[in-house]
Design an enzyme around this catalytic site. Structure first.
Site, short mmCIF file in Angstrom:
data_model
loop_
_atom_site.label_atom_id
_atom_site.label_comp_id
_atom_site.label_asym_id
_atom_site.label_seq_id
_atom_site.Cartn_x
_atom_site.Cartn_y
_atom_site.Cartn_z
CD GLU A 124 100.49 -30.31 20.80
OE1 GLU A 124 99.88 -30.25 21.87
OE2 GLU A 124 101.70 -29.99 20.68
CE LYS B 176 100.06 -30.98 25.39
NZ LYS B 176 100.48 -29.81 24.55
CB CYS C 213 103.24 -31.82 22.48
SG CYS C 213 104.49 -30.56 22.12
#
Length: 302
Positions: free
Chosen positions: A48, A127, A160
């Site tokens: 990321e 995300k 993440c």
């Protein structure tokens, strides 16, 4: 749907550098991809916000300003992905491009990672769960959750913080994902352990494999990725005959390089009907499971 028996993956412990030019950045990435492919891996994973090191190309006035650096890196997204796609074709590997900001259809910034295939096909996952600092940056939540049909099998991407929420991974597993890619960027060692714990838990719950890749090292010139701590890992359910600890391979904390392992997908599939525990199958038996049984969207990259 493709069912692979095994798959060798390599995950980058990627140090954020300060490239002085686009060519310097390209040389770095090309060298990393070559090294990863030479390990025998068919899939390479970058972390990321690895894309944020491209801000340095534009000089300190841009790189040191959060808004300007986000805009500069977002503007380079198409070129960045195309460069990785060319490397994927050259080396015959799939690559998860290091994520970075992109401009959404409504002009908002999104944090997106792209999966590129050797044939030139590209899938993108944004995300879903924003951290507090991303909200401060003006990064917005994306979606939907997707699973990518590839020649390696079905692959999901949980970026993440997304790995710390079980229903996101579950929606991907319900759509047939047998592998979750977890690119991460964590400032503190505590953040690294949160992502590691999330990956282990998602592997256990869904009886699949999860692979983490972190940014590492300090980049004091950047307000976005100034401090990075982490280690890569390839995780599966902790099960007798598979892995006692749940870790097939892990790197040393903050040590640059590739971490690789071969995942036995056939063995993982057997766990769902013949393992010590049957977490994937028994998910539906837990209270409230009827309220969280959605499946991710499936996108073909074949």
């Amino acid at each position: 749907m493709t069912f692979r028996k095994t798959l060798t993956v390599a995950s980058a412990q990627y140090p954020i550098g300060e490239p002085k030019s686009l060519f310097e950045w390209q040389d770095k990435v090309a060298e990393w991809v070559a090294d990863g492919a030479n390990s025998g891996a068919e899939l390479l994973l970058f972390p990321e916000y690895a894309a944020m090191e491209q801000a340095a190309i534009h000089g300190i006035e841009v790189a040191s300003d959060l808004r300007r650096s986000l805009a500069a890196v977002a503007e380079m997204a198409g070129e960045r992905v195309a460069f990785h796609a060319a490397l994927a074709k050259e080396h015959g590997v799939h690559i998860l491009v290091g994520s970075g900001p992109v401009i959404g259809s409504d002009e908002r910034y999104l944090n997106a990672a792209q999966l590129v295939t050797p044939d030139g096909n590209i899938g993108e996952q944004t995300k879903l769960m924003m951290t507090p600092f991303e909200r401060d940056w003006g990064i917005s939540s994306g979606g939907p959750a997707r699973v990518f049909e590839t020649s390696l099998g079905r692959v999901g991407i949980v970026i993440c913080y997304d790995s710390e929420f079980p229903l996101i991974a579950r929606s991907m597993a319900a759509a047939g994902a047998e592998l979750l890619l977890v690119p991460s960027c964590t400032e503190f060692v505590s953040g690294y352990h949160r992502v590691r714990t999330g990956a282990l838990a998602r592997a256990l719950e869904n009886q699949i494999a999860c692979v983490t890749s972190p940014t590492i090292g300090d980049a004091p010139w950047s307000p976005a990725v100034d401090r990075n701590n982490g280690a890569a890992g390839i995780f599966v359910p902790s099960e007798h005959g598979v892995s006692d600890s749940g870790a097939l391979a892990e790197g040393g904390l903050n040590s640059p390089g590739w971490v690789s392992a071969t995942i036995d997908f056939e063995g993982l599939r057997r766990l769902r009907s013949a393992g010590e525990m049957r977490n994937f199958t028994d998910w539906a038996l837990q209270p409230g499971a009827e309220d969280n049984g959605s499946s991710a969207e499936v996108i073909s990259l074949i």
